[in-house]
Design an enzyme around this catalytic site. Sequence first.
Site, mmCIF file in Angstrom:
data_model
loop_
_atom_site.group_PDB
_atom_site.id
_atom_site.type_symbol
_atom_site.label_atom_id
_atom_site.label_comp_id
_atom_site.label_asym_id
_atom_site.label_seq_id
_atom_site.Cartn_x
_atom_site.Cartn_y
_atom_site.Cartn_z
ATOM 1 N N PRO A 31 0.855 -1.190 0.000
ATOM 2 C CA PRO A 31 0.000 0.000 0.000
ATOM 3 C C PRO A 31 0.886 1.233 0.000
ATOM 4 O O PRO A 31 1.851 1.296 0.758
ATOM 5 C CB PRO A 31 -0.766 -0.115 1.333
ATOM 6 C CG PRO A 31 0.023 -1.034 2.193
ATOM 7 C CD PRO A 31 0.905 -1.860 1.307
ATOM 8 N N SER A 33 0.314 5.381 0.034
ATOM 9 C CA SER A 33 -0.630 6.494 0.072
ATOM 10 C C SER A 33 -0.320 7.483 -1.056
ATOM 11 O O SER A 33 0.831 7.839 -1.274
ATOM 12 C CB SER A 33 -0.488 7.161 1.437
ATOM 13 O OG SER A 33 -1.302 8.253 1.515
ATOM 14 N N GLN A 85 -6.395 -1.527 3.238
ATOM 15 C CA GLN A 85 -5.642 -1.195 4.447
ATOM 16 C C GLN A 85 -6.329 -0.074 5.215
ATOM 17 O O GLN A 85 -6.675 0.964 4.658
ATOM 18 C CB GLN A 85 -4.216 -0.753 4.109
ATOM 19 C CG GLN A 85 -3.390 -0.678 5.385
ATOM 20 C CD GLN A 85 -2.036 -0.005 5.228
ATOM 21 O OE1 GLN A 85 -1.956 1.120 4.740
ATOM 22 N NE2 GLN A 85 -0.982 -0.690 5.633
ATOM 23 N N CYS A 115 2.874 3.460 9.758
ATOM 24 C CA CYS A 115 2.999 4.811 9.202
ATOM 25 C C CYS A 115 3.711 5.742 10.191
ATOM 26 O O CYS A 115 3.317 5.839 11.347
ATOM 27 C CB CYS A 115 1.605 5.357 8.861
ATOM 28 S SG CYS A 115 1.703 7.010 8.164
ATOM 29 N N LYS A 154 0.616 -4.682 9.041
ATOM 30 C CA LYS A 154 1.865 -4.204 8.434
ATOM 31 C C LYS A 154 2.507 -3.232 9.418
ATOM 32 O O LYS A 154 1.874 -2.269 9.847
ATOM 33 C CB LYS A 154 1.580 -3.524 7.096
ATOM 34 C CG LYS A 154 2.834 -3.014 6.398
ATOM 35 C CD LYS A 154 2.521 -2.639 4.950
ATOM 36 C CE LYS A 154 3.715 -2.048 4.231
ATOM 37 N NZ LYS A 154 4.115 -0.716 4.720
ATOM 38 N N GLY A 216 11.069 -3.578 2.593
ATOM 39 C CA GLY A 216 12.149 -2.613 2.797
ATOM 40 C C GLY A 216 13.295 -2.893 1.856
ATOM 41 O O GLY A 216 13.897 -3.961 1.900
ATOM 42 N N ASP A 217 13.544 -1.932 0.944
ATOM 43 C CA ASP A 217 14.677 -2.015 0.019
ATOM 44 C C ASP A 217 14.577 -3.155 -0.996
ATOM 45 O O ASP A 217 15.612 -3.665 -1.446
ATOM 46 C CB ASP A 217 16.009 -2.123 0.779
ATOM 47 C CG ASP A 217 16.308 -0.870 1.588
ATOM 48 O OD1 ASP A 217 15.628 0.157 1.358
ATOM 49 O OD2 ASP A 217 17.205 -0.924 2.441
ATOM 50 N N SER A 239 7.861 -1.698 -2.648
ATOM 51 C CA SER A 239 7.261 -0.387 -2.347
ATOM 52 C C SER A 239 7.835 0.718 -3.219
ATOM 53 O O SER A 239 7.393 0.896 -4.353
ATOM 54 C CB SER A 239 7.451 -0.053 -0.863
ATOM 55 O OG SER A 239 6.901 -1.054 -0.063
ATOM 56 N N ARG A 240 8.864 1.447 -2.707
ATOM 57 C CA ARG A 240 9.360 2.592 -3.480
ATOM 58 C C ARG A 240 9.921 2.174 -4.826
ATOM 59 O O ARG A 240 9.944 2.969 -5.769
ATOM 60 C CB ARG A 240 10.417 3.355 -2.669
ATOM 61 C CG ARG A 240 9.802 4.233 -1.583
ATOM 62 C CD ARG A 240 10.874 4.803 -0.693
ATOM 63 N NE ARG A 240 11.637 3.729 -0.058
ATOM 64 C CZ ARG A 240 12.776 3.887 0.570
ATOM 65 N NH1 ARG A 240 13.326 5.080 0.653
ATOM 66 N NH2 ARG A 240 13.389 2.851 1.127
HETATM 67 C C1 LIG Z 1 4.929 7.595 -0.881
HETATM 68 C C2 LIG Z 1 4.784 6.479 0.121
HETATM 69 C C3 LIG Z 1 3.521 6.174 0.607
HETATM 70 C C4 LIG Z 1 3.360 5.143 1.546
HETATM 71 N N1 LIG Z 1 2.094 4.828 1.976
HETATM 72 C C5 LIG Z 1 1.904 3.746 2.787
HETATM 73 C C6 LIG Z 1 0.590 3.340 3.164
HETATM 74 O O1 LIG Z 1 -0.426 3.932 2.792
HETATM 75 N N2 LIG Z 1 0.489 2.244 3.976
HETATM 76 C C7 LIG Z 1 1.591 1.555 4.427
HETATM 77 O O2 LIG Z 1 1.442 0.571 5.147
HETATM 78 N N3 LIG Z 1 2.823 1.915 4.066
HETATM 79 C C8 LIG Z 1 3.009 2.988 3.263
HETATM 80 N N4 LIG Z 1 4.284 3.332 2.877
HETATM 81 C C9 LIG Z 1 5.419 2.492 3.289
HETATM 82 C C10 LIG Z 1 5.739 1.418 2.247
HETATM 83 O O3 LIG Z 1 4.645 0.575 2.023
HETATM 84 C C11 LIG Z 1 6.953 0.558 2.650
HETATM 85 O O4 LIG Z 1 6.684 -0.062 3.879
HETATM 86 C C12 LIG Z 1 8.239 1.368 2.763
HETATM 87 O O5 LIG Z 1 8.354 2.288 1.692
HETATM 88 C C13 LIG Z 1 9.478 0.476 2.810
HETATM 89 O O6 LIG Z 1 9.735 -0.224 1.646
HETATM 90 P P1 LIG Z 1 10.826 0.292 0.539
HETATM 91 O O7 LIG Z 1 12.126 0.506 1.284
HETATM 92 O O8 LIG Z 1 10.884 -0.838 -0.453
HETATM 93 O O9 LIG Z 1 10.271 1.534 -0.018
HETATM 94 C C14 LIG Z 1 4.485 4.399 2.003
HETATM 95 C C15 LIG Z 1 5.755 4.741 1.519
HETATM 96 C C16 LIG Z 1 5.928 5.762 0.601
HETATM 97 C C17 LIG Z 1 7.302 6.079 0.095
#
Ligand SMILES: Cc1cc2nc3c(=O)[nH]c(=O)nc-3n(C[C@H](O)[C@H](O)[C@H](O)COP(=O)(O)O)c2cc1C
Length: 337
Positions: A31, A33, A85, A115, A154, A216-217, A239-240
Site C-alpha cells: 500500500p 498512500s 488497508q 505509518c 503491516k 524494505g529495500d 514499495s518505493r
Molecule cells: C509515498 C509512500 C507512501 C506510503 N504509503 C503507505 C501506506 O499507505 N500504507 C503503508 O502501510 N505503508 C506505506 N508506505 C510504506 C511502504 O509501504 C513501505 O513499507 C516502505 O516504503 C518500505 O519499503 P521500501 O524501502 O521498499 O520503499 C508508504 C511509503 C511511501 C514512500
Amino acid sequence: MLSLPPKLAAKLATPLQIGSVAVKSRVLQSPLSGVTDMVFRRLVRRYATESMMYTEMVSASELNHLRQLPKVMEVAPDEHPIGIQLFDCRPDFMGEAAQKAVAEGADTIDINMGCPVNKITRKGGGSSLLRQPEVAADIVRTVANAVGVPVTVKTRIGWNDEEINILDFAQQMEEAGAKMLVIHGRTRAQGYKGKARWEWIRRVKEILTIPVIANGDIFSVEAAIACLQETDADGVMCSRGTLGYPFLAGEIDHFFKTGSLLPPPTIAERLQCAKDHLLGLWEYKGKRGIYQSRKHLAWYTKGFPGAGELRDRLSRIENVEEGCLLLEEAIAANAER
Ligand SMILES: Cc1cc2nc3c(=O)[nH]c(=O)nc-3n(C[C@H](O)[C@H](O)[C@H](O)COP(=O)(O)O)c2cc1C
C-alpha cells in the site's frame, strides 16, 4: 547468473496462505498512500497477474466524512486478490470500517501499524501502535471478530533504536488473530532512511507460525532473492521500487516462477506506461488526476537522454492533451532505445 537455491525455489512454487486465502504469488505490491489507487494497481496487475495488492491506507474514523474516501476504498471486480488497508487506533471504528471494506470487495483487511507521519501517530495510529501493543492487539481481535476475511498487520521493527520491540509485538499480533505480518525493516525514527534491517525480519520469522512478509529495500529481483535468503520470509513486498516502475512486482514474480529474468522494459515501453497512467488518472479522477499525475510522470522519466527536460515539462502540465503530446514525442524519439 542469478539462480534460486532449490529449497527456496520449492517454497516459492507453493501458494502464500493468508488464513483462508491462498495467493499464487509470493511477491506483494505494498500500500502506498497517494500512489496505489485503482489506476496504478491496474498497471501493476498487467505484469503481476497473481500478486496481492493493497489500496492506499484508509482512515477508519473519517470514512463517513470525507468525500474522496469512498473512492480510496474502491475495488474493481477484476482486481483480486486485494487487501484494503485501514488505519486508526479505535477498535470499534476499525471493526465498522472493516465491514465496509469487505462489502467493497476486500479479500483481506490489513491494519496499518507502521505509518511514521506525525499527523497519524499523534492520534495513536500507524507506527505509534508499536508503543501500545494492548491497543494494537485489541484492534486485531475486534476486526477479526467483525469480518469473515483474514486480518493482517503491516508494521515496522520498533519506534526507535532504543525501542525495537518487534519480537514481542509480532507474537502478540499472532496471538490476537493476525493471519500474516508484513515487516518493514526500519524503525519509525528511521523513516525511509538508512538500510532496512532484514536481520530483524529473520528473527521474527523464527518465532511466528503465520506467514511473515519482508519489506524494505526490495528494488530488484536480486534484492528480493537476497532478502528471502537472509530472512527466510514467506514473501517480499515491493514499495518505493515501484514508483514510476509498475513492472517490478511482475519482474520478481516471473523470476520466482520460472528462474529466468524478463528483459527490462525499453524506454519507449516505460513512457507508454506513463501515458497509460496519465490517461487512467484523467478518466478516473478528472482534473485532480492531472495534478496527481505530475509526480508519477516525474518518477517515470529518469535515466535516458533528455529525461530531465521532459520531467520538468511534465511536472507543469495542466491538461491531459499536453501530457500525452509530450509523452508521444518522447516515445517517438526513444523508439530505438
Ligand atoms: C509515498 C509512500 C507512501 C506510503 N504509503 C503507505 C501506506 O499507505 N500504507 C503503508 O502501510 N505503508 C506505506 N508506505 C510504506 C511502504 O509501504 C513501505 O513499507 C516502505 O516504503 C518500505 O519499503 P521500501 O524501502 O521498499 O520503499 C508508504 C511509503 C511511501 C514512500
